[in-house]
Design an enzyme around this catalytic site. Structure first.
Site, PDB file in Angstrom:
ATOM      1  N   ASP A 301      34.536  37.326  39.189  1.00 51.69           N
ATOM      2  CA  ASP A 301      35.742  37.667  39.958  1.00 51.69           C
ATOM      3  C   ASP A 301      36.606  36.417  40.136  1.00 51.69           C
ATOM      4  O   ASP A 301      36.854  35.963  41.245  1.00 51.69           O
ATOM      5  CB  ASP A 301      35.328  38.251  41.307  1.00 51.69           C
ATOM      6  CG  ASP A 301      36.476  38.961  42.006  1.00 51.69           C
ATOM      7  OD1 ASP A 301      37.524  39.156  41.373  1.00 51.69           O
ATOM      8  OD2 ASP A 301      36.308  39.322  43.183  1.00 51.69           O
ATOM      9  N   ARG A 302      37.088  35.917  39.009  1.00 54.13           N
ATOM     10  CA  ARG A 302      37.826  34.646  39.008  1.00 54.13           C
ATOM     11  C   ARG A 302      39.269  34.807  39.474  1.00 54.13           C
ATOM     12  O   ARG A 302      39.887  33.870  39.941  1.00 54.13           O
ATOM     13  CB  ARG A 302      37.786  34.036  37.599  1.00 54.13           C
ATOM     14  CG  ARG A 302      38.417  32.661  37.464  1.00 54.13           C
ATOM     15  CD  ARG A 302      37.705  31.639  38.308  1.00 54.13           C
ATOM     16  NE  ARG A 302      38.335  30.332  38.177  1.00 54.13           N
ATOM     17  CZ  ARG A 302      39.429  29.945  38.828  1.00 54.13           C
ATOM     18  NH1 ARG A 302      40.027  30.779  39.655  1.00 54.13           N
ATOM     19  NH2 ARG A 302      39.943  28.744  38.644  1.00 54.13           N
ATOM     20  N   LYS A 303      39.804  36.002  39.277  1.00 56.49           N
ATOM     21  CA  LYS A 303      41.196  36.297  39.638  1.00 56.49           C
ATOM     22  C   LYS A 303      42.158  35.242  39.079  1.00 56.49           C
ATOM     23  O   LYS A 303      42.939  34.607  39.787  1.00 56.49           O
ATOM     24  CB  LYS A 303      41.372  36.407  41.163  1.00 56.49           C
ATOM     25  CG  LYS A 303      40.618  37.578  41.793  1.00 56.49           C
ATOM     26  CD  LYS A 303      40.949  37.702  43.282  1.00 56.49           C
ATOM     27  CE  LYS A 303      40.263  38.908  43.900  1.00 56.49           C
ATOM     28  NZ  LYS A 303      38.802  38.728  44.037  1.00 56.49           N
ATOM     29  N   TYR A 304      42.123  35.102  37.762  1.00 51.27           N
ATOM     30  CA  TYR A 304      43.031  34.164  37.096  1.00 51.27           C
ATOM     31  C   TYR A 304      44.480  34.496  37.435  1.00 51.27           C
ATOM     32  O   TYR A 304      44.882  35.654  37.443  1.00 51.27           O
ATOM     33  CB  TYR A 304      42.837  34.240  35.584  1.00 51.27           C
ATOM     34  CG  TYR A 304      41.521  33.692  35.095  1.00 51.27           C
ATOM     35  CD1 TYR A 304      41.257  32.321  35.149  1.00 51.27           C
ATOM     36  CD2 TYR A 304      40.551  34.529  34.574  1.00 51.27           C
ATOM     37  CE1 TYR A 304      40.052  31.810  34.691  1.00 51.27           C
ATOM     38  CE2 TYR A 304      39.339  34.032  34.109  1.00 51.27           C
ATOM     39  CZ  TYR A 304      39.093  32.679  34.178  1.00 51.27           C
ATOM     40  OH  TYR A 304      37.904  32.168  33.727  1.00 51.27           O
TER      41      TYR A 304
END
Length: 473
Positions: A301-304
């Site tokens: 869940d890096r949410k780039y």
């Protein structure tokens, strides 16, 4: 040139046999109209049937579809002749299921994942086409094109496009009446009346072609373009779990211990790798071994949310090298299409996926409906990359081959002091249309995470079964 000549010939013949009528009529959509198209009479005119088949064949012969399906009942004779001419398999859709035997809506031999081309006579709102599309898609058959004899130009093309179906037609109403004027079949005054009618009268928007939430995960796996989505659907169906656990822990040992206990009960494990205090390469090896043994996928869940070049470096390099071990990642659409281009070019031929954030569960977030719509439209350009959307509503997207991932789930509706809003399994699966529900603290902070994981797994799966059964009351 031959095609145009035969098209004009068909227009004149349709007028001559009263398949095109001018006067005062009512359409199926409930609209009054000065012109009416009644194709049912053509079954009595073999030469007209032959001409229509010839013209439609020009639109079909280069198609890669596996099957043809005529919208019942008027288009069935034409579809039958076209099937023979094009040497393509034909399917038949019933208007009502049989009350005995197989009780099938779609008759014929087919496999989930195959494609079908729709044949229809006239489109006003597109509702009849969408009814047929709905039943085909429920069987796992892909439908993206409809071939029509006449487009009445009253919104049907737009309604179909909104549901992912491209419409091609032999005639539009405009060019049909122009041909009839050219050959002195109707007056210019009548043509002007029809054109004014078309300009001022539109059909109501049609309902959705299919509710993706009503289709089983097994059949949706066949409709998935992204390989991670396909694999995830298959895992969900096999393990009978649509539970994703969010392992927001800061110790590798605690994460691995937790997954050893709950991994068999989940389809997806969501990590936040940058909060792990003792991250190391051995942890990556062990979590991948767990994912293979217990059959779950890993979502980082890096949410780039940066420019494409930076995101590509974040994905492939640095301490975490996320692209080497995460099956899929979360991404914001805020930076624009460049972020998807970068990730699409960074997978090195390995099947990877992206969940785009279309909506959030936190109170007061700044995502607007227009932002959500633009996000879904952006995703459509990258069918091989997009696994699905992180969102809160079933109407956010329509494609049954994509996955709705919805966070913020607890057994009772609640919230926390930091603005997180929690919803029950029933609310998330039945009302909001989630395919996979994300649970974090409800399991991680429990005295017995394994016991609680089973509780969530069973509750979520029961809601899914109720959803696809159609018994929502």
């Amino acid at each position: 040139m031959e095609y145009e000549i035969k098209l004009e010939e068909l227009a004149i013949k349709l007028f001559t046999i009263d398949a095109v009528k001018f006067g005062d009529f009512m359409t199926k959509s409930g609209l009054k109209t000065p012109v009416y198209f009644d194709l049912r009479v053509i079954v009595s005119y073999p030469d007209v049937m032959e001409l229509i088949t010839f013209l439609l064949y020009n639109s079909v012969r280069d198609s890669k579809c596996n099957h043809l399906c005529g919208v019942p009942y008027t288009a069935l004779p034409v579809a039958t002749l076209l099937s023979v001419q094009a040497k393509r398999s034909m399917l038949m859709r019933r208007k009502e299921a049989k009350g005995y035997g197989t009780k099938k809506m779609i008759e014929g031999h087919y496999k989930a994942g195959e494609s079908c081309l729709i044949i229809e006579d006239v489109v006003t709102s597109g509702s009849s086409v969408l009814e047929t599309v709905k039943d085909l898609v429920k069987e796992g058959i892909k439908v993206d094109t409809a071939i029509i004899i006449l487009d009445r130009e009253q919104g049907g093309r737009q309604n179909l496009a909104a549901n992912g179906v491209e419409m091609k037609s032999l005639f539009t109403m405009t060019n049909l009446i122009e041909i009839l004027v050219k050959h002195n079949k109707i007056t210019q005054e009548m043509a002007n009346e029809v054109k004014e009618y078309l300009r001022t009268t539109k059909a109501p928007s049609s309902t959705e072609a299919v509710d993706r939430a009503s289709i089983s995960f097994e059949k949706r796996a066949e409709l998935a373009t992204n390989q991670v989505a396909k694999q995830l659907f298959e895992i969900i169906a096999l393990k009978k779990t649509n539970l994703c656990i969010s392992v927001d822990l800061t110790s590798t040992a605690k994460i691995l211990d937790l997954l050893e206990k709950v991994g068999e009960h989940v389809c997806l494990v969501k990590t936040h790798v940058d909060i792990i205090e003792d991250f190391n390469s051995d942890f990556v090896i062990q979590i991948k071994q767990l994912s293979k043994r217990l059959n779950f996928l890993i979502l980082e869940d890096r949410k780039y949310a940066d420019i494409g070049n930076t995101v590509s470096l974040q994905y492939l390099n640095g301490l975490y090298k996320i692209g080497e071990w995460a099956d899929c990642v979360t991404v914001h659409s805020l930076p624009g299409e460049g972020i998807l281009k970068a990730l699409n070019g960074s997978t090195n031929g390995v099947s990877r996926g992206v969940f785009l954030l279309a909506e959030m569960s936190s109170e007061g977030n700044l995502i607007t409906p227009d932002y959500t719509k633009a996000t879904v439209e952006m995703a459509a350009k990258y069918p091989d990359l997009i696994t699905g959307f992180v969102c809160q509503n079933k109407d956010t997207f329509k494609d049954p081959g994509l996955i709705q991932l919805t966070p913020g789930v607890q057994l009772e509706t609640s919230g926390d002091s930091l603005g997180q809003i929690y919803n029950t399994p029933e609310k998330v699966i039945l009302d909001k249309g989630a395919d996979i529900a994300v649970v974090g603290r409800g399991i991680v902070a429990a005295k017995s995470p394994e016991t609680q994981a089973v509780v969530y797994k069973n509750a979520l799966w029961k809601c899914y079964q109720k959803r696809i059964s159609g018994k929502m009351e």
